[in-house]
Design a protein around this motif. Structure first.
Motif: not given
Length: 697
Positions: A500-503, A537-542, A544-546, A548-554
């Protein structure tokens, strides 16, 4: 009160739920209240009409559950018929000496029709009718209902697990899963009720035989003993009455027995009524009719045979085979899967441009040529809809829109092989068989199923490719059975979650920010780009996804970044701060709503050693001895397995300074181990230490 008002009152009574109780009480009253011959004629006629209606409903029902009230109808119809038998027996024995019409014209007409002037023939015909109903239809239907009930109940766990698998893969919604579970429960209740209802039908046939002898013997005795009838008159009158009464009851009984046999032998998955099934399955292959026409024609030319009859039917079968073959030949060829541009030699080759440089698909699926029907909607392929469902579910879980999956055929693959591509690189592959289903061993099954042994391409579980006809048996043994499209869709879902982090790139992150800006404009404007560049910001989100943490609560994520932006711009440290802010959702995703969190910890000496090893080491790594790392890995694996055997998630609780390094160290080798920091556990959660790992373990 006129007739319309009476009908309205009756209609209101049925709508208020009073109709059926009143009808049942009326049936019971018929047992003790004498009925005049006129009412017997009306009720016997209604009984025949009711049986015909039930039979027609079963013929046109597309699946058994479309007529789920059938067991109750059988009980009420059987009770109604037995009540009529008792009422008619009373009239026959009390008024039979007055003539064959004493019990009504319906009984008289049926009796004279069966007898045909010969009492012995009438008894034989009636006996044959009873034997057919009791021995052939009723007994067979009862056996089928018994076996269907047993297999339906045995297969319930497997069906429930298949629903859970489809739900987890995103192939169905929560509402659809709930509807399927209700359908499975209803199906089990239906076949269980049918098992008991078939006993009503069989008992009714036995009661008909007993009532026949009671009317014959009792009628002869009463007619000759109490009413001074001659032997011949008694035989004539009471035989007509007995056979008429028995026939007028056995015909509805035979119709209901036939309806019972039809409903329990229907296949649950059929979507057509019986006439459509017969047409589609019996007359789909012209070879069957052609061979039949040839064999019947040979009989037709043999001397001494009824040549006209055999040759006529041979001609009809041959004509039918020819028409079916001709109709199949006229069917249009299926459309090709790929939309290729039309070209002709007259068109000159266009000039080379940047449009000829193809970009790499973010997500792709390549299939062998035998799997093309799975993705071709013209051939009822289901894979495209399954993939769309996977994208929808995973997007909702991860918190961003997963890019579309581009599907194409690849002749370099094996015929049944597929390959999942991520940025042009193979990220998963397997082999599936569209005409078979995969029975997956979830860990505990109660027998073996015949088929081709294999491994589930998604999770590597033991599995068997089985024929579709063995699906019910495999589910009854505890296997989770899925079709080929579900196997591929589940594999795609797992690949998307793993990578997911690569997507998630800059464009996707910007769209997330733009969407949040509609509700929290101040938060977004203050952070990006004033206090933090988009790349961070993109790196932090990636990160989290790596993990397996959802980023729904942006919103919570950006608030945590805004708070720490003035202190650091390091993505690793910012990720740790964001994880602490998301602690409640992270822990809930792991342990659910249970207030107690069972964890594995490190002994103080080992934890202090790891803290020292993290200082001065390259970013994201621990400078520890390979032997210590191996012992730590082995011990954690054993402790994690013990926790999971108790039905709980394995959690390792460590200091925040080494959480990221340990999570990275065990990400692939211990994928089922969740590494949490002390700061990520909410205050309302009680911590229960189930194991402590030290250097000596």
């Amino acid at each position: 009160m006129d007739f319309n008002q009476i009908l309205n009152k009756i209609k209101e009574a049925f709508q208020n739920g009073l109709g059926i109780p009143i009808a049942v009480l009326a049936l019971l009253a018929m047992v003790v209240v004498p009925l005049p011959p006129f009412l017997l004629d009306v009720f016997f006629t209604f009984n025949i009409a009711l049986s015909l209606v039930v039979l027609m409903v079963t013929l046109y029902a597309k699946r058994p559950l479309d007529f789920a009230v059938f067991p109750t109808i059988i009980l009420l119809a059987t009770l109604f018929r037995l009540s009529l038998n008792i009422a008619s027996t009373r009239v026959i024995l009390l008024e039979g000496h007055n003539g064959a019409s004493a019990a009504g014209h319906v009984i008289e007409a049926f009796g004279e029709f069966v007898i045909g002037g010969n009492f012995a023939v009438g008894l034989v015909v009636f006996a044959i009718l009873v034997v057919i109903n009791f021995v052939v239809i009723t007994k067979g239907a009862g056996r089928v209902a018994e076996v269907s009930a047993r297999f339906t109940l045995d297969s319930m766990p497997g069906k429930q697990m298949a629903i859970d698998a489809d739900l987890n893969a995103g192939l169905i919604t929560q509402e659809e899963a709930q509807a399927r579970r209700i359908e499975i429960t209803t199906e089990a209740d239906f076949y269980g009720s049918m098992d008991g209802a078939s006993k009503f039908v069989r008992g009714d046939a036995v009661a008909g035989i007993v009532i026949l002898f009671i009317n014959l013997i009792g009628g002869f005795a009463i007619g000759m003993g109490q009413h001074d009838m001659s032997f011949g008159d008694a035989i004539e009158v009471y035989t007509i009455l007995t056979l008429g009464d028995g026939l007028v009851a056995q015909i509805p009984s035979l119709l209901l027995s036939t309806a019972t046999a039809i409903i329990v032998t229907r296949v649950s998955g059929d979507k057509d009524d019986m006439s459509q099934q017969v047409q589609a399955q019996m007359f789909a292959n012209p070879k069957a009719l052609g061979m039949t026409a040839g064999i019947v024609g040979v009989f037709g030319v043999i001397p001494g045979m009824p040549n006209l009859a055999f040759l006529s039917f041979a001609a009809i079968a041959g004509a039918g085979a020819y028409l079916i073959h001709k109709k199949q030949q006229e069917k249009p060829a299926p459309e090709t899967l790929l939309n290729e541009e039309e070209s002709s030699p007259e068109n000159a080759a266009p000039e080379l441009s940047w449009d000829d440089v193809q970009t790499v698909d973010v997500l792709g699926l390549e299939v062998g040529y035998r799997l093309i029907p799975m993705v071709d909607q013209a051939q009822n392929g289901q894979l495209l809809e399954r993939v769309k469902g996977v994208r929808r579910k995973v997007s909702q879980e991860l918190g961003f829109l997963v890019p579309p999956v581009h599907i194409r055929d690849n002749l370099d693959l094996k015929p049944n092989q597929y390959r999942i591509m991520l940025m042009g690189v193979s990220s998963g592959e397997g082999e599936v068989y569209p005409d078979k289903e995969l029975a997956i061993n979830p860990g505990q099954v109660f027998g073996e199923v015949r088929g081709t042994p294999t491994k589930d391409p998604t999770f590597g579980l033991d599995a068997v490719w089985i024929a579709s006809a063995d699906r019910e048996q495999a589910q009854a043994l505890g296997y989770t059975v899925v079709d080929a499209s579900t196997v591929v869709a589940t594999h795609i879902s797992q690949v998307i979650q793993d990578y997911a982090s690569e997507l998630l790139g800059h464009d996707e992150a910007q769209k997330l920010l733009d969407k949040l800006k509609e509700t929290s404009p101040k938060l977004v404007d203050e952070l990006v780009p004033e206090r933090m560049p988009l790349a961070t910001v993109v790196k932090v989100l990636q990160n989290l996804l790596t993990e397996k943490v959802s980023i729904r609560d942006l919103r919570t994520i950006l608030e945590a970044l805004t708070e720490k932006a003035s202190q650091t711009q390091d993505p690793s440290q910012l990720t740790q701060q964001v994880r602490a802010a998301l602690g409640r959702s992270i822990v809930q995703a792991i342990a659910g709503t249970d207030e107690e969190l069972k964890v594995i910890t490190l002994e103080p000496g080992l934890e202090q050693l790891l803290l020292q090893a993290s200082q001065g080491a390259p970013e994201g790594q621990l400078a520890i001895e390979p032997g210590l790392a191996e012992r730590l890995h082995t011990t954690l694996k054993e402790e994690a397995q013990k926790v999971e055997m108790n039905g709980q998630s394995a959690v390792l609780l460590v200091a925040p300074q080494i959480r990221a390094q340990l999570a990275k160290l065990f990400r692939f080798s211990l994928s089922n181990l969740h590494v949490l920091a002390y700061s990520e556990v909410p205050e309302n959660r009680r911590i229960s230490v189930v194991a402590s790992v030290g250097q000596g373990n």
